[in-house]
Enzyme design. Sequence first.
Site, PDB file in Angstrom:
ATOM      1  N   LYS A 193     -11.017  -5.018  -5.560  1.00  0.00           N
ATOM      2  CA  LYS A 193     -11.871  -3.861  -5.832  1.00  0.00           C
ATOM      3  C   LYS A 193     -11.054  -2.638  -6.234  1.00  0.00           C
ATOM      4  CE  LYS A 193     -13.254  -3.890  -0.991  1.00  0.00           C
ATOM      5  NZ  LYS A 193     -12.211  -3.373  -0.126  1.00  0.00           N
ATOM      6  N   LYS A 245      -5.150 -11.577  -7.781  1.00  0.00           N
ATOM      7  CA  LYS A 245      -6.483 -11.782  -7.192  1.00  0.00           C
ATOM      8  C   LYS A 245      -7.460 -10.705  -7.669  1.00  0.00           C
ATOM      9  CE  LYS A 245      -6.807  -9.287  -2.896  1.00  0.00           C
ATOM     10  NZ  LYS A 245      -7.417  -9.207  -1.612  1.00  0.00           N
ATOM     11  N   LYS A 250       0.821  -1.222   0.000  1.00  0.00           N
ATOM     12  CA  LYS A 250       0.000   0.000   0.000  1.00  0.00           C
ATOM     13  C   LYS A 250       0.846   1.258   0.000  1.00  0.00           C
ATOM     14  CE  LYS A 250      -4.428  -1.699   0.925  1.00  0.00           C
ATOM     15  NZ  LYS A 250      -5.763  -1.594   1.430  1.00  0.00           N
TER      16      LYS A 250
HETATM   17  P1  ATP Z   1      -8.487  -3.796  -1.945  1.00  0.00           P
HETATM   18  O1  ATP Z   1      -8.440  -3.986  -3.417  1.00  0.00           O
HETATM   19  O2  ATP Z   1      -9.032  -2.452  -1.526  1.00  0.00           O
HETATM   20  O3  ATP Z   1      -7.245  -4.206  -1.214  1.00  0.00           O
HETATM   21  P2  ATP Z   1      -9.925  -6.265  -1.674  1.00  0.00           P
HETATM   22  O4  ATP Z   1     -10.907  -6.429  -2.776  1.00  0.00           O
HETATM   23  O5  ATP Z   1      -8.660  -7.031  -1.767  1.00  0.00           O
HETATM   24  O6  ATP Z   1      -9.630  -4.749  -1.435  1.00  0.00           O
HETATM   25  P3  ATP Z   1     -10.452  -6.421   1.168  1.00  0.00           P
HETATM   26  O7  ATP Z   1     -11.261  -5.285   1.675  1.00  0.00           O
HETATM   27  O8  ATP Z   1      -8.984  -6.434   1.463  1.00  0.00           O
HETATM   28  O9  ATP Z   1     -10.704  -6.632  -0.384  1.00  0.00           O
HETATM   29  O10 ATP Z   1     -11.051  -7.759   1.693  1.00  0.00           O
HETATM   30  C1  ATP Z   1     -12.334  -8.003   2.219  1.00  0.00           C
HETATM   31  C2  ATP Z   1     -12.486  -9.490   2.388  1.00  0.00           C
HETATM   32  O11 ATP Z   1     -12.655 -10.118   1.106  1.00  0.00           O
HETATM   33  C3  ATP Z   1     -11.276 -10.176   3.025  1.00  0.00           C
HETATM   34  O12 ATP Z   1     -11.717 -11.191   3.911  1.00  0.00           O
HETATM   35  C4  ATP Z   1     -10.545 -10.737   1.851  1.00  0.00           C
HETATM   36  O13 ATP Z   1      -9.729 -11.826   2.188  1.00  0.00           O
HETATM   37  C5  ATP Z   1     -11.695 -11.132   0.920  1.00  0.00           C
HETATM   38  N1  ATP Z   1     -11.274 -11.109  -0.470  1.00  0.00           N
HETATM   39  C6  ATP Z   1     -10.861 -10.028  -1.160  1.00  0.00           C
HETATM   40  N2  ATP Z   1     -10.558 -10.331  -2.420  1.00  0.00           N
HETATM   41  C7  ATP Z   1     -10.787 -11.661  -2.550  1.00  0.00           C
HETATM   42  C8  ATP Z   1     -10.651 -12.583  -3.637  1.00  0.00           C
HETATM   43  N3  ATP Z   1     -10.254 -12.202  -4.826  1.00  0.00           N
HETATM   44  N4  ATP Z   1     -10.987 -13.873  -3.428  1.00  0.00           N
HETATM   45  C9  ATP Z   1     -11.417 -14.266  -2.226  1.00  0.00           C
HETATM   46  N5  ATP Z   1     -11.554 -13.460  -1.150  1.00  0.00           N
HETATM   47  C10 ATP Z   1     -11.247 -12.167  -1.302  1.00  0.00           C
END
Ligand code: ATP
Length: 334
Positions: A200, A197, A115
């Site tokens: 968002k 992965k 980050k």
């Molecule tokens: P950012 O892109 O802002 O880092 P993110 O989409 O990775 O966000 P988080 O807010 O970090 O999402 O995660 C929220 C929850 O969703 C966490 O428990 C995380 O492990 C899960 N999660 C996020 N992305 C995935 C994915 N691609 N597959 C499975 N679980 C996910």
Amino acid sequence: MIGDKKVLFSGMQATGNLTLGNYLGALKNWVSLTDEYECFYCVVDEHSITVRQDPATLRKRARALLILYIAAGIDPEKACLYYQSHVSAHAELAWILDCYTYMGEMNRMTQFKDKSAKHADNINVGLFAYPVLMAADILLYQADVVPVGIDQLQHLEITRDIAERFNNIYGQTFTIPEAYIGKVGAKIMSLQDPAKKMSKSDENPNGSIYLMDDRDTIIRKFRRAVTDSEACIAYRDEQPGIKNLLDIYSACAGKTPEEAVQEFSGRGYGELKAAVGEIVADTLDPLQKRCAELSADKAYIDSIIKNNAEKAEWYANKTLRKVQKKIGFPERIR
Ligand code: ATP
Ligand code: LTN
């Protein structure tokens, strides 16, 4: 323990639009855990400000996320759904735990490294101490289990280390939490780059299915999903694009990936992509309708926000007072 149930804590940030990865990897599992555990599901708005936010957007997204928790099927009478910023004990315990956490430990956190590279113009102290606030979230409720994605395991490890350190100095104070990784949907990958992965914050919107995408958009994104030139539907690491589509299909259909492979054996990639698009749209359609209905019922949502914050505050303050007493803060005079 609360009554005869183990305690579960988890949270999600209200930053960006939630993706299918968030739903299959987190939210969907959360729903199924509410029978077995006493659950606290937090909208972690205090974590969100480690990255600069537009106030009106943050407020709107935080409410939308809380509504989404309910729309996904979490019963707000059974599980406690609330905003982190409504329970001041989170920030208070985080400060205390900051004083029991070493700079060297935080320096090792890979999320901080990622980050801070991404937000080089705003590497703030909050971003550095992010895992300590997360530790406070979990430890305040004496949580036994914490469902998180694989990306959050390092933060859970540090939570355990901080809790053990505190317990060693002051005697048993915190429950040591365990991570809970769901079996299906643990890691949904980007449709445009199956080595990454689905996230968002991805700049390419075609890589992610957003929970509010309409049917046509969903079908189109799957049609364009990156696959390979093997021309064979198999569930193996060498074909990450196809593996991801099978993971998504099986998570939505409630089947195993092996069953999905059987269903599509001998069929073309085009058919698989179309079927995954349809089943994802069918899965998200009721969720979207429910979000719209709930959003219209302001009084109901407001009452959940108020009642659940009070419930969370009661448990959180119980732990906070215990901690304050142990470290030698003066007792309150009533
Ligand atoms: P950012 O892109 O802002 O880092 P993110 O989409 O990775 O966000 P988080 O807010 O970090 O999402 O995660 C929220 C929850 O969703 C966490 O428990 C995380 O492990 C899960 N999660 C996020 N992305 C995935 C994915 N691609 N597959 C499975 N679980 C996910
Ligand atoms: N860091 C987590 C969100 C989060 C969390 C928590 C998860 C904040 N506090 C406590 C579990 C328990 C994330 O970005 N997914």
